[in-house]
Design a protein around this motif. Structure first.
Motif, PDB file in Angstrom:
ATOM      1  N   ARG A 162      29.559  26.489 -63.246  1.00  0.00           N
ATOM      2  CA  ARG A 162      28.896  26.104 -62.006  1.00  0.00           C
ATOM      3  C   ARG A 162      27.812  27.117 -61.637  1.00  0.00           C
ATOM      4  N   ASP A 163      28.068  28.411 -61.843  1.00  0.00           N
ATOM      5  CA  ASP A 163      27.037  29.434 -61.589  1.00  0.00           C
ATOM      6  C   ASP A 163      25.861  29.254 -62.535  1.00  0.00           C
ATOM      7  N   ALA A 164      26.149  28.904 -63.791  1.00  0.00           N
ATOM      8  CA  ALA A 164      25.066  28.693 -64.754  1.00  0.00           C
ATOM      9  C   ALA A 164      24.221  27.481 -64.378  1.00  0.00           C
ATOM     10  N   VAL A 165      24.848  26.448 -63.840  1.00  0.00           N
ATOM     11  CA  VAL A 165      24.089  25.264 -63.417  1.00  0.00           C
ATOM     12  C   VAL A 165      23.100  25.630 -62.315  1.00  0.00           C
ATOM     13  N   GLY A 166      23.471  26.572 -61.449  1.00  0.00           N
ATOM     14  CA  GLY A 166      22.552  26.998 -60.402  1.00  0.00           C
ATOM     15  C   GLY A 166      21.275  27.613 -60.943  1.00  0.00           C
ATOM     16  N   LEU A 167      21.335  28.214 -62.148  1.00  0.00           N
ATOM     17  CA  LEU A 167      20.135  28.798 -62.754  1.00  0.00           C
ATOM     18  C   LEU A 167      19.212  27.746 -63.335  1.00  0.00           C
ATOM     19  N   LEU A 168      19.689  26.511 -63.487  1.00  0.00           N
ATOM     20  CA  LEU A 168      18.860  25.457 -64.048  1.00  0.00           C
ATOM     21  C   LEU A 168      17.919  24.845 -63.028  1.00  0.00           C
ATOM     22  N   HIS A 169      18.100  25.150 -61.751  1.00  0.00           N
ATOM     23  CA  HIS A 169      17.233  24.581 -60.724  1.00  0.00           C
ATOM     24  C   HIS A 169      15.858  25.221 -60.831  1.00  0.00           C
ATOM     25  N   THR A 170      14.826  24.413 -60.780  1.00  0.00           N
ATOM     26  CA  THR A 170      13.455  24.906 -60.941  1.00  0.00           C
ATOM     27  C   THR A 170      12.752  25.175 -59.623  1.00  0.00           C
ATOM     28  N   ASP A 171      13.453  25.020 -58.492  1.00  0.00           N
ATOM     29  CA  ASP A 171      12.787  25.251 -57.224  1.00  0.00           C
ATOM     30  C   ASP A 171      12.657  26.736 -56.907  1.00  0.00           C
ATOM     31  N   GLY A 172      13.359  27.604 -57.615  1.00  0.00           N
ATOM     32  CA  GLY A 172      13.253  29.038 -57.373  1.00  0.00           C
ATOM     33  C   GLY A 172      12.226  29.686 -58.284  1.00  0.00           C
ATOM     34  N   SER A 173      11.964  30.936 -58.007  1.00  0.00           N
ATOM     35  CA  SER A 173      10.991  31.667 -58.813  1.00  0.00           C
ATOM     36  C   SER A 173      11.590  32.012 -60.169  1.00  0.00           C
ATOM     37  N   LEU A 174      10.757  31.908 -61.207  1.00  0.00           N
ATOM     38  CA  LEU A 174      11.202  32.231 -62.559  1.00  0.00           C
ATOM     39  C   LEU A 174      10.932  33.684 -62.919  1.00  0.00           C
ATOM     40  N   ASP A 213       3.876  48.070 -68.510  1.00  0.00           N
ATOM     41  CA  ASP A 213       3.982  47.675 -69.912  1.00  0.00           C
ATOM     42  C   ASP A 213       4.528  46.261 -70.040  1.00  0.00           C
ATOM     43  N   ALA A 214       5.471  45.890 -69.167  1.00  0.00           N
ATOM     44  CA  ALA A 214       5.993  44.513 -69.187  1.00  0.00           C
ATOM     45  C   ALA A 214       4.893  43.514 -68.855  1.00  0.00           C
ATOM     46  N   LEU A 215       4.023  43.843 -67.922  1.00  0.00           N
ATOM     47  CA  LEU A 215       2.892  42.967 -67.609  1.00  0.00           C
ATOM     48  C   LEU A 215       1.966  42.830 -68.813  1.00  0.00           C
ATOM     49  N   LEU A 216       1.670  43.955 -69.462  1.00  0.00           N
ATOM     50  CA  LEU A 216       0.738  43.923 -70.593  1.00  0.00           C
ATOM     51  C   LEU A 216       1.304  43.139 -71.765  1.00  0.00           C
ATOM     52  N   ARG A 217       2.600  43.177 -71.948  1.00  0.00           N
ATOM     53  CA  ARG A 217       3.216  42.413 -73.034  1.00  0.00           C
ATOM     54  C   ARG A 217       3.120  40.911 -72.784  1.00  0.00           C
ATOM     55  N   ASP A 218       2.995  40.523 -71.524  1.00  0.00           N
ATOM     56  CA  ASP A 218       3.070  39.118 -71.155  1.00  0.00           C
ATOM     57  C   ASP A 218       1.713  38.428 -71.115  1.00  0.00           C
ATOM     58  N   ASP A 353      -4.065  41.169 -60.300  1.00  0.00           N
ATOM     59  CA  ASP A 353      -4.998  40.308 -59.570  1.00  0.00           C
ATOM     60  C   ASP A 353      -6.018  39.679 -60.502  1.00  0.00           C
ATOM     61  N   ALA A 354      -6.438  40.423 -61.529  1.00  0.00           N
ATOM     62  CA  ALA A 354      -7.462  39.906 -62.448  1.00  0.00           C
ATOM     63  C   ALA A 354      -6.928  38.779 -63.324  1.00  0.00           C
ATOM     64  N   VAL A 355      -5.648  38.831 -63.677  1.00  0.00           N
ATOM     65  CA  VAL A 355      -5.078  37.816 -64.577  1.00  0.00           C
ATOM     66  C   VAL A 355      -4.135  36.867 -63.844  1.00  0.00           C
ATOM     67  N   ASP A 356      -4.127  36.967 -62.499  1.00  0.00           N
ATOM     68  CA  ASP A 356      -3.296  36.079 -61.671  1.00  0.00           C
ATOM     69  C   ASP A 356      -1.831  36.189 -62.067  1.00  0.00           C
ATOM     70  N   TYR A 357      -1.277  37.383 -61.897  1.00  0.00           N
ATOM     71  CA  TYR A 357       0.095  37.690 -62.306  1.00  0.00           C
ATOM     72  C   TYR A 357       0.829  38.280 -61.110  1.00  0.00           C
ATOM     73  N   PRO A 358       2.075  37.879 -60.828  1.00  0.00           N
ATOM     74  CA  PRO A 358       2.815  38.468 -59.701  1.00  0.00           C
ATOM     75  C   PRO A 358       3.189  39.913 -59.998  1.00  0.00           C
ATOM     76  N   TYR A 359       2.981  40.783 -59.021  1.00  0.00           N
ATOM     77  CA  TYR A 359       3.252  42.204 -59.243  1.00  0.00           C
ATOM     78  C   TYR A 359       3.703  42.815 -57.913  1.00  0.00           C
TER      79      TYR A 359
END
Length: 483
Positions: A162-174, A213-218, A353-359
């Motif tokens: 049931r907890d795993a099913v909650g992660l399948l909802h797409t209304d939250g932030s990924l 570094d995580a941003l640059l990898r993405d 801001d330049a690549v439109d990425y949440p930070y």
């Protein structure tokens, strides 16, 4: 029907005793409904059930001859015409009759049991996934839920599903929680402490370089050439410089070389000849690059940050006070690492801001330490502006270490706190009893002011007291910014 190219002969006599599908009945509009007799009422006394239907069967002789029997009222049955409509339904076989001659009422319909379906344990366990997704039938759902009340392993598995099913909802932030890395490391170190831990003063630099570094990898290859505008304040005006995402990483690597030189590591600009001023170092690096930098700059920058953290961890406590020269001023290594963490976060936001990425902003504990560093640098910055004629004169000089005239800097929200800024001398101590003004700012907004991303006029959310002191401190905070 046809069979083998011949018309069937004999009709229904070819298959004797077989049930026949009744032909289509005549339309209601073709019947004279007034001539159709009503069924007789059940005998008085209420012995017959509501569902009982009077006997409608006809004698075999009448069915064979096609003559309709007369009704109780003596009126003939309507003629339905020849063809399939005249064919009778199969007649029920004769049944036993009671002794008194009255027809036996039909047996009532069997009752449907409401008991839950009984299924084996393995089947119920296999249904847990479908139950968690609400994909079971009503009977299966009842059986699974009844089973969960008595089977602890299946109940635990059902809760996890049931907890795993909650992660399948797409209304939250990924996007990942910005505190996830810290929580994972804290959990790991709680179970098995590091043999050589990262010094506490180096933790903000470690966290911010990892986030960047995580941003640059993405980001993709083309986004490394996205335009980025770096902003800062010089004297009383805002200035900017345009570069790319790869150029920003080259700038961070060039200035981080000051810490590498202080720790005895290799300077990417050849420390014996490279300037100490951060702006001059950046210009030297950019001009020495024959081609526009690409994502290839990420690997040497990340290797340099890892080497700085590793060396500081092995060096122990004595290295924290090592002086790092910035040309016009110097900072101890622990403050220099905090300064580099601050700049890494600020420029990470520029890239995002330049690549439109949440930070998001740093953690509250790290942001509080960055604000504290800027607040400790404000008295010296204010004195420098005063000597350049950009700030008002000192009004109440006191001895070094004595409480002097102060401004109450109240930082609200994320990483907030209270600081008292000495106004007349860098050697004086800010004190609440000597406060002549108060400024209230959000924590992130104060950092944006110190980074030169907003003007002093836009920064202050609340002001009270000496207006000249407020203006001098806000402009001194903006003067902390640089390329």
């Amino acid at each position: 029907m046809t069979g083998g190219g011949r018309e069937s002969e004999g009709g229904e006599e070819e298959v004797r005793g077989a049930r026949r599908i009744p032909g289509p009945r005549g339309a209601a509009d073709d019947l004279d409904l007034a001539s159709v007799p009503l069924p007789p009422l059940p005998p008085p006394g209420g012995s017959a059930p509501d569902e009982a239907v009077p006997e409608q069967s006809q004698p075999a002789s009448a069915s064979a001859s096609g003559d309709a029997p007369e009704s109780d009222a003596g009126e003939p049955e309507p003629d339905l015409g020849p063809g399939p409509a005249a064919e009778a339904w199969p007649e029920p076989g004769p049944g036993p009759e009671p002794a008194d001659g009255t027809p036996e009422p039909p047996a009532p319909d069997p009752l449907v049991s409401s008991a839950p379906v009984v299924l084996p344990h393995q089947v119920l366990k296999a249904l847990l996934g479908a139950w968690a997704l609400s994909a079971c039938s009503a009977e299966e759902t009842a059986a699974v839920e009844d089973h969960l009340t008595g089977c602890a392993p299946c109940a635990d598995e059902a809760l996890r599903l049931r907890d795993a099913v909650g992660l399948l909802h797409t209304d939250g932030s990924l996007d990942l929680d910005p505190t996830l890395r810290t929580r994972v490391l804290d959990g790991c170190f709680g179970r098995r402490p590091a043999r050589i831990p990262v010094p506490e003063w180096a933790a903000p630099y470690d966290a911010e370089t990892a986030r960047l570094d995580a941003l640059l990898r993405d980001i993709g290859d083309s986004e490394w050439h996205a335009p980025v505008r770096l902003q800062w304040f010089e004297e009383e005006r805002r200035v900017s410089r345009r570069t790319t995402v790869a150029g920003v990483i080259g700038h961070l690597m060039a200035v981080d070389g000051l810490l590498s030189a202080a720790l005895g590591l290799d300077d990417p600009l050849d420390g014996g000849k490279a300037p100490l001023d951060p702006t001059e170092r950046t210009e030297t690096y950019w001009s020495a690059t024959r081609r526009p930098p690409t994502r290839a700059v990420r690997e040497p920058w990340r290797a340099q940050s890892h080497e700085l953290i590793r060396t500081a961890s092995f060096a122990g406590r004595n290295v924290a006070e090592t002086s790092v020269s910035y040309g016009a001023f110097a900072l101890p290594l622990q403050d220099a690492a905090l300064d580099r963490a601050f700049e890494c976060w600020v420029h990470g936001g520029d890239i995002a801001d330049a690549v439109d990425y949440p930070y998001p902003a740093p953690s509250a504990a790290h942001l509080h330490r960055m604000i504290d560093l800027a607040a400790r640098m404000l008295p010296a910055a204010l004195a420098g502006r005063r000597s350049a004629g950009l700030a008002g004169p000192a009004k109440d000089l006191v001895a070094a270490g004595a409480p002097g005239r102060s401004l109450h800097l109240e930082i609200e929200g994320h990483g907030g706190g209270d600081w008292y800024i000495a106004l007349d001398s860098p050697a004086a101590v800010g004190a609440p009893e000597r406060a002549v003004a108060q400024v209230a700012l959000d924590g992130v907004e104060f950092c944006r002011l110190a980074a030169g991303h907003i003007s002093p006029v836009e920064a202050a959310a609340g002001q009270e007291g000496d207006r000249e002191a407020i203006r001098d401190v806000l402009f001194a905070a903006a003067s902390l910014s640089r390329l």
